[in-house]
Design an enzyme around this catalytic site. Structure first.
Site, short mmCIF file in Angstrom:
data_model
loop_
_atom_site.label_atom_id
_atom_site.label_comp_id
_atom_site.label_asym_id
_atom_site.label_seq_id
_atom_site.Cartn_x
_atom_site.Cartn_y
_atom_site.Cartn_z
N ASP A 33 42.41 108.17 -8.32
CA ASP A 33 43.63 107.27 -8.12
C ASP A 33 44.20 107.41 -6.75
OD1 ASP A 33 45.97 105.62 -8.63
OD2 ASP A 33 45.53 105.86 -10.66
N SER A 36 48.68 103.96 -5.50
CA SER A 36 49.27 102.93 -4.86
C SER A 36 50.44 102.22 -5.82
CB SER A 36 48.37 102.14 -4.26
OG SER A 36 47.37 101.27 -5.21
N ASN A 37 50.06 102.19 -7.08
CA ASN A 37 50.80 101.46 -8.28
C ASN A 37 51.16 102.54 -9.36
OD1 ASN A 37 52.75 99.77 -9.39
ND2 ASN A 37 50.89 98.34 -10.12
N SER A 129 39.55 90.74 -17.63
CA SER A 129 40.71 89.94 -18.07
C SER A 129 40.46 88.57 -18.63
CB SER A 129 41.51 89.90 -16.82
OG SER A 129 42.76 88.67 -17.10
N THR A 131 41.85 86.18 -18.11
CA THR A 131 41.98 85.27 -16.94
C THR A 131 40.78 84.73 -16.47
OG1 THR A 131 43.28 84.92 -14.96
CG2 THR A 131 42.06 86.93 -15.07
N TYR A 153 43.25 86.55 -7.78
CA TYR A 153 42.99 87.77 -8.81
C TYR A 153 42.01 87.74 -9.77
CZ TYR A 153 44.14 90.43 -12.81
OH TYR A 153 44.00 91.23 -14.09
N LYS A 157 38.30 89.28 -10.78
CA LYS A 157 37.63 89.94 -12.03
C LYS A 157 36.17 89.16 -12.34
CE LYS A 157 41.05 92.60 -13.11
NZ LYS A 157 40.48 94.15 -13.11
N ASN A 202 56.47 91.07 -13.02
CA ASN A 202 55.86 89.52 -13.18
C ASN A 202 55.63 89.41 -14.74
OD1 ASN A 202 55.51 89.11 -10.40
ND2 ASN A 202 53.73 90.77 -10.36
N ASN A 203 55.48 90.19 -15.50
CA ASN A 203 55.26 90.19 -16.93
C ASN A 203 56.23 90.07 -17.76
OD1 ASN A 203 52.51 92.13 -15.64
ND2 ASN A 203 52.15 89.98 -16.52
N ARG A 235 50.73 83.72 -26.15
CA ARG A 235 50.05 84.81 -25.68
C ARG A 235 49.56 85.64 -26.84
NH1 ARG A 235 50.46 81.42 -22.50
NH2 ARG A 235 50.61 81.72 -20.14
N GLY A 300 50.45 77.57 -12.45
CA GLY A 300 49.39 78.40 -13.38
C GLY A 300 49.33 78.79 -14.63
#
Ligand code: UFG
Length: 344
Positions: A33, A36-37, A129, A131, A153, A157, A202-203, A235, A300
């Site tokens: 890792d 970074s997040n 995902s 997505t 994004y 994937k 965001n979520n 969802r 989106g």
């Protein structure tokens, strides 16, 4: 013999729960890792929950200057396979900076594939995902639905899935599972690890949790006029600990099975909740008010998407078990005990 697994992105939100699951199943882990997040504190807490030690390499998998060191470290670890979760994941950011998303996500996957080949460990579980299905599929969405992601994004994937399909086709020793996550939420039942987003979430769930704890004034509900039961988006929320167990089940399946080189498998519950239903459930779990207002639709977004979750059960003998109440209660336990996340 102890099964040895590389987990990239193992300090992140999903990665930390996957790491706990694998450690608790007796596997030895090398986590890669770059924080970074995520942060070192998450790793410390994983070790504390699982009462086990992790080997760790701090490295950005997308940095070509580190590829050799990564390969060497993976080879020395003598893994039997990997779970690949490292990557960038913000849809909006990916629209602004597509080249960075393609560079980081595709290079990271390719670096890991090369390292696993060098180690002779051709077993990979990839964090994909839902997505990848895009916005045309009818729910419940099964794995054979047409693919068509609608943002960079999602396309990273999709492209990684395609690369992995080609790699497995060319070399039958590869065993690969593309796990298509629906909406992972919740936190470990201990309240010690959970989602700690950078900046404004965001979520939906992290946003609701921050409203409940008083970090934000109110939730904006994106769209109140969708053709759904209450007009808000629907969802398939899945508890992150169920999702984590799904990775363990996938790894064990790939080790067992002689057959297919690549499998694509949904990880969801098979049932959808609307935004307002999620808000109501969170309110009950937290006993806090969640002020909200109906706002315009978000670009989106689709009205409704939930999984056909039958394949995971058939192949892996896995299914999601935790209810929306547990997803909310565990999110709340994490958020209220750690109002500023890991404090990074
Ligand atoms: N929502 C709100 N307000 C918010 C945030 C979200 O009303 O502040 C709504 C959304 O409109 C949607 C639902 O809550 O109806 C869930 O939104 P999330 O952002 O939590 O999740 P998404 O389904 O949009 O995103 C998930 C993953 C992404 C992935 C995407 C693809 O988090 O990684 O699915 O569908 F790309």
């Amino acid at each position: 013999m102890t099964d040895r697994i590389v987990v990239t992105g193992g300090a992140g939100y999903i990665g930390s729960h996957v790491s706990v699951s694998l450690l608790e199943a007796g596997k030895a882990l090398l986590v890669i890792d770059d924080f970074s997040n995520s942060c070192p504190e998450a790793l410390r807490r994983i070790e504390e929950i699982a009462n086990a030690k992790i080997e760790f390499l701090k490295a950005d998998l997308a940095n070509p200057a580190l590829a050799e060191k990564i390969t060497e470290t993976v080879r020395r670890f003598r893994p039997s396979g990997a779970v690949h979760l490292a990557g960038l994941k913000a849809v909006g950011e990916s629209v602004e900076e597509p080249a960075r998303y393609y560079r980081v996500n595709l290079n990271s996957a390719l670096t890991l594939v090369a390292a696993l080949e060098a180690a002779g460990a051709k077993r990979l579980v990839f964090s994909s995902s839902a997505t990848v299905y895009g916005d045309r599929s009818q729910s419940p969405v099964s794995e054979s639905a047409a693919l068509g992601p609608t943002n960079p994004y999602g396309r990273t994937k999709f492209f990684i899935e395609e690369m992995l399909r080609d790699i497995a086709r060319a070399d039958p020793e590869w065993k690969i599972a593309n796990l298509r996550y629906f909406n992972p939420v919740g936190a470990h039942a201990s309240g010690r690890i959970g989602e700690d987003p950078n900046g404004v979430p965001n979520n939906l769930f992290p946003f609701i949790a921050q409203v409940a704890v008083g970090r934000r004034d109110k939730l904006k509900v994106f769209g109140g006029d969708y053709p759904t039961r209450d007009g808000t988006g629907v969802r398939d929320y899945i508890h992150v600990s169920d999702l984590a167990r799904g990775h363990l089940a996938a790894l064990d399946y790939l080790a067992r099975e002689k057959s297919p080189g690549v499998i694509d498998v949904n990880l969801g519950t098979g049932r959808g909740y609307s935004v307002l239903e999620a808000v109501a459930a969170f309110k009950r779990a937290s006993n806090r008010d969640i002020p909200y207002e109906i706002a315009p639709r978000r670009d989106g977004d689709v009205a409704e998407i939930y999984a056909d979750a039958a394949l995971a059960e058939r192949l892996f003998g896995w299914k999601a078990e935790k209810s929306i109440e547990e997803m909310c209660a565990d999110t709340w336990r994490w958020q209220s005990a750690n109002p500023d996340g890991y404090g990074r």
